[in-house]
Design a protein around this motif. Sequence first.
Motif, PDB file in Angstrom:
ATOM      1  N   PRO A  96      34.643 -70.537  30.572  1.00 21.22           N
ATOM      2  CA  PRO A  96      33.281 -70.669  31.123  1.00 21.22           C
ATOM      3  C   PRO A  96      33.227 -70.699  32.654  1.00 21.22           C
ATOM      4  O   PRO A  96      32.211 -70.331  33.238  1.00 21.22           O
ATOM      5  CB  PRO A  96      32.779 -71.986  30.527  1.00 21.22           C
ATOM      6  CG  PRO A  96      34.026 -72.765  30.242  1.00 21.22           C
ATOM      7  CD  PRO A  96      35.059 -71.741  29.865  1.00 21.22           C
ATOM      8  N   ARG A  97      34.307 -71.097  33.290  1.00 20.27           N
ATOM      9  CA  ARG A  97      34.295 -71.207  34.757  1.00 20.27           C
ATOM     10  C   ARG A  97      34.671 -69.904  35.460  1.00 20.27           C
ATOM     11  O   ARG A  97      34.529 -69.787  36.665  1.00 20.27           O
ATOM     12  CB  ARG A  97      35.227 -72.329  35.192  1.00 20.27           C
ATOM     13  CG  ARG A  97      34.698 -73.692  34.797  1.00 20.27           C
ATOM     14  CD  ARG A  97      35.491 -74.793  35.494  1.00 20.27           C
ATOM     15  NE  ARG A  97      34.839 -76.060  35.314  1.00 20.27           N
ATOM     16  CZ  ARG A  97      35.195 -76.968  34.425  1.00 20.27           C
ATOM     17  NH1 ARG A  97      36.220 -76.745  33.634  1.00 20.27           N
ATOM     18  NH2 ARG A  97      34.544 -78.108  34.326  1.00 20.27           N
ATOM     19  N   GLN A  98      35.176 -68.947  34.691  1.00 28.53           N
ATOM     20  CA  GLN A  98      35.557 -67.665  35.293  1.00 28.53           C
ATOM     21  C   GLN A  98      34.292 -66.858  35.612  1.00 28.53           C
ATOM     22  O   GLN A  98      33.338 -66.861  34.841  1.00 28.53           O
ATOM     23  CB  GLN A  98      36.453 -66.862  34.353  1.00 28.53           C
ATOM     24  CG  GLN A  98      37.839 -67.426  34.217  1.00 28.53           C
ATOM     25  CD  GLN A  98      38.598 -67.409  35.537  1.00 28.53           C
ATOM     26  OE1 GLN A  98      38.528 -66.463  36.304  1.00 28.53           O
ATOM     27  NE2 GLN A  98      39.321 -68.496  35.796  1.00 28.53           N
ATOM     28  N   PRO A  99      34.319 -66.154  36.719  1.00 23.82           N
ATOM     29  CA  PRO A  99      33.158 -65.313  37.045  1.00 23.82           C
ATOM     30  C   PRO A  99      32.936 -64.246  35.961  1.00 23.82           C
ATOM     31  O   PRO A  99      33.878 -63.831  35.275  1.00 23.82           O
ATOM     32  CB  PRO A  99      33.547 -64.644  38.367  1.00 23.82           C
ATOM     33  CG  PRO A  99      34.670 -65.458  38.920  1.00 23.82           C
ATOM     34  CD  PRO A  99      35.356 -66.103  37.744  1.00 23.82           C
ATOM     35  N   LEU A 100      31.707 -63.819  35.844  1.00 26.00           N
ATOM     36  CA  LEU A 100      31.339 -62.822  34.853  1.00 26.00           C
ATOM     37  C   LEU A 100      32.205 -61.569  34.973  1.00 26.00           C
ATOM     38  O   LEU A 100      32.651 -61.012  33.967  1.00 26.00           O
ATOM     39  CB  LEU A 100      29.854 -62.454  35.003  1.00 26.00           C
ATOM     40  CG  LEU A 100      29.313 -61.437  34.017  1.00 26.00           C
ATOM     41  CD1 LEU A 100      29.365 -61.987  32.594  1.00 26.00           C
ATOM     42  CD2 LEU A 100      27.891 -61.052  34.392  1.00 26.00           C
ATOM     43  N   ARG A 101      32.480 -61.117  36.172  1.00 32.37           N
ATOM     44  CA  ARG A 101      33.271 -59.887  36.359  1.00 32.37           C
ATOM     45  C   ARG A 101      34.698 -60.054  35.834  1.00 32.37           C
ATOM     46  O   ARG A 101      35.269 -59.110  35.292  1.00 32.37           O
ATOM     47  CB  ARG A 101      33.262 -59.460  37.823  1.00 32.37           C
ATOM     48  CG  ARG A 101      33.922 -60.413  38.775  1.00 32.37           C
ATOM     49  CD  ARG A 101      33.736 -59.978  40.230  1.00 32.37           C
ATOM     50  NE  ARG A 101      34.268 -60.950  41.142  1.00 32.37           N
ATOM     51  CZ  ARG A 101      33.641 -62.041  41.560  1.00 32.37           C
ATOM     52  NH1 ARG A 101      32.409 -62.282  41.149  1.00 32.37           N
ATOM     53  NH2 ARG A 101      34.224 -62.872  42.394  1.00 32.37           N
ATOM     54  N   VAL A 102      35.260 -61.245  35.955  1.00 33.29           N
ATOM     55  CA  VAL A 102      36.607 -61.490  35.419  1.00 33.29           C
ATOM     56  C   VAL A 102      36.567 -61.439  33.896  1.00 33.29           C
ATOM     57  O   VAL A 102      37.427 -60.815  33.258  1.00 33.29           O
ATOM     58  CB  VAL A 102      37.163 -62.836  35.933  1.00 33.29           C
ATOM     59  CG1 VAL A 102      38.460 -63.200  35.221  1.00 33.29           C
ATOM     60  CG2 VAL A 102      37.363 -62.778  37.439  1.00 33.29           C
ATOM     61  N   ARG A 103      35.560 -62.088  33.319  1.00 35.40           N
ATOM     62  CA  ARG A 103      35.434 -62.064  31.859  1.00 35.40           C
ATOM     63  C   ARG A 103      35.172 -60.645  31.357  1.00 35.40           C
ATOM     64  O   ARG A 103      35.679 -60.242  30.318  1.00 35.40           O
ATOM     65  CB  ARG A 103      34.340 -63.025  31.395  1.00 35.40           C
ATOM     66  CG  ARG A 103      34.784 -64.487  31.544  1.00 35.40           C
ATOM     67  CD  ARG A 103      33.751 -65.451  31.022  1.00 35.40           C
ATOM     68  NE  ARG A 103      32.775 -65.696  32.089  1.00 35.40           N
ATOM     69  CZ  ARG A 103      31.477 -65.875  31.898  1.00 35.40           C
ATOM     70  NH1 ARG A 103      30.966 -65.846  30.680  1.00 35.40           N
ATOM     71  NH2 ARG A 103      30.676 -66.106  32.907  1.00 35.40           N
ATOM     72  N   ALA A 104      34.399 -59.864  32.112  1.00 33.09           N
ATOM     73  CA  ALA A 104      34.136 -58.468  31.728  1.00 33.09           C
ATOM     74  C   ALA A 104      35.430 -57.658  31.747  1.00 33.09           C
ATOM     75  O   ALA A 104      35.669 -56.839  30.850  1.00 33.09           O
ATOM     76  CB  ALA A 104      33.091 -57.844  32.652  1.00 33.09           C
ATOM     77  N   LEU A 105      36.269 -57.878  32.742  1.00 29.64           N
ATOM     78  CA  LEU A 105      37.552 -57.162  32.807  1.00 29.64           C
ATOM     79  C   LEU A 105      38.474 -57.567  31.657  1.00 29.64           C
ATOM     80  O   LEU A 105      39.172 -56.713  31.092  1.00 29.64           O
ATOM     81  CB  LEU A 105      38.238 -57.404  34.147  1.00 29.64           C
ATOM     82  CG  LEU A 105      37.660 -56.635  35.330  1.00 29.64           C
ATOM     83  CD1 LEU A 105      38.295 -57.097  36.637  1.00 29.64           C
ATOM     84  CD2 LEU A 105      37.854 -55.133  35.141  1.00 29.64           C
ATOM     85  N   ILE A 106      38.460 -58.834  31.304  1.00 31.71           N
ATOM     86  CA  ILE A 106      39.276 -59.286  30.170  1.00 31.71           C
ATOM     87  C   ILE A 106      38.768 -58.626  28.888  1.00 31.71           C
ATOM     88  O   ILE A 106      39.558 -58.129  28.076  1.00 31.71           O
ATOM     89  CB  ILE A 106      39.267 -60.824  30.065  1.00 31.71           C
ATOM     90  CG1 ILE A 106      39.997 -61.442  31.261  1.00 31.71           C
ATOM     91  CG2 ILE A 106      39.883 -61.290  28.739  1.00 31.71           C
ATOM     92  CD1 ILE A 106      39.808 -62.944  31.398  1.00 31.71           C
ATOM     93  N   ALA A 107      37.437 -58.614  28.717  1.00 27.87           N
ATOM     94  CA  ALA A 107      36.852 -57.969  27.534  1.00 27.87           C
ATOM     95  C   ALA A 107      37.217 -56.487  27.503  1.00 27.87           C
ATOM     96  O   ALA A 107      37.572 -55.954  26.446  1.00 27.87           O
ATOM     97  CB  ALA A 107      35.333 -58.144  27.532  1.00 27.87           C
ATOM     98  N   LEU A 108      37.153 -55.838  28.643  1.00 26.16           N
ATOM     99  CA  LEU A 108      37.500 -54.422  28.705  1.00 26.16           C
ATOM    100  C   LEU A 108      38.977 -54.205  28.370  1.00 26.16           C
ATOM    101  O   LEU A 108      39.324 -53.274  27.642  1.00 26.16           O
ATOM    102  CB  LEU A 108      37.162 -53.841  30.077  1.00 26.16           C
ATOM    103  CG  LEU A 108      37.439 -52.347  30.259  1.00 26.16           C
ATOM    104  CD1 LEU A 108      36.699 -51.516  29.219  1.00 26.16           C
ATOM    105  CD2 LEU A 108      37.070 -51.923  31.674  1.00 26.16           C
ATOM    106  N   ALA A 109      39.840 -55.071  28.863  1.00 22.21           N
ATOM    107  CA  ALA A 109      41.267 -54.951  28.553  1.00 22.21           C
ATOM    108  C   ALA A 109      41.504 -55.094  27.046  1.00 22.21           C
ATOM    109  O   ALA A 109      42.304 -54.354  26.461  1.00 22.21           O
ATOM    110  CB  ALA A 109      42.075 -55.990  29.326  1.00 22.21           C
ATOM    111  N   ILE A 110      40.789 -56.010  26.407  1.00 23.25           N
ATOM    112  CA  ILE A 110      40.912 -56.190  24.956  1.00 23.25           C
ATOM    113  C   ILE A 110      40.427 -54.925  24.241  1.00 23.25           C
ATOM    114  O   ILE A 110      41.072 -54.428  23.311  1.00 23.25           O
ATOM    115  CB  ILE A 110      40.125 -57.431  24.481  1.00 23.25           C
ATOM    116  CG1 ILE A 110      40.747 -58.712  25.056  1.00 23.25           C
ATOM    117  CG2 ILE A 110      40.069 -57.488  22.953  1.00 23.25           C
ATOM    118  CD1 ILE A 110      39.864 -59.944  24.902  1.00 23.25           C
ATOM    119  N   GLU A 111      39.297 -54.394  24.686  1.00 25.09           N
ATOM    120  CA  GLU A 111      38.747 -53.190  24.058  1.00 25.09           C
ATOM    121  C   GLU A 111      39.669 -51.985  24.244  1.00 25.09           C
ATOM    122  O   GLU A 111      39.888 -51.212  23.309  1.00 25.09           O
ATOM    123  CB  GLU A 111      37.352 -52.878  24.619  1.00 25.09           C
ATOM    124  CG  GLU A 111      36.661 -51.714  23.951  1.00 25.09           C
ATOM    125  CD  GLU A 111      36.164 -52.002  22.544  1.00 25.09           C
ATOM    126  OE1 GLU A 111      35.728 -51.034  21.887  1.00 25.09           O
ATOM    127  OE2 GLU A 111      36.194 -53.161  22.088  1.00 25.09           O
TER     128      GLU A 111
END
Length: 185
Positions: free
Chosen positions: A75-90
């Motif tokens: 929850p504390r990570q910026p949205l862009r970091v979480r988006a990159l993690i999601a993209l890496a998973i995808e």
Amino acid sequence: MRALTWTIPGLLLILAGAAVEYAMGRTPWCRCGTIRLWQGAVDSPETSQQIADWYTPSHIVHGLLFYAALACVLPRQPLRVRALIALAIEVAWEVAENSSWVIDRYRTATIALGYDGDSILNSVCDMLAMLLGFWLASRLPVRLSVLLGIGLELLALAAIRDNLTLNVLMLLHPIQAVRDWQAGG
């Protein structure tokens, strides 16, 4: 400048996924030689070869789910970091999904008897669809995100007797009654 700090890594992730798929022997686009925005026939050899098809909603749902999971876990990570993690998973999923093992599993465990994997074009568009779902989840109230996810699942279920939920179920634990129903029996 701030947008570049996540846009460039995101593009590099997508390009890396496409390059790995190319090295695996995936075709860049449909062997039919035509690029279409939409392929509506689920039993067509062009399914998973064009820009979008009835499985595109499942990738939007991926984005909704990844947003929710990463918002809970990081929850504390910026949205862009979480988006990159999601993209890496995808990206990792797209590469795995187009491996011989998973393609063979789809053929034996699901209704996708003639499935030959995604074209690279379709795979990249699936990654972008996930990002759309992630972005929508970041903007919509939770209730609307949940309704959108349910709606997309029901839409695909009504249209093609398949969706993300059934896809995961049938890959992990095939049920003959579900397979028969999906085949129209």
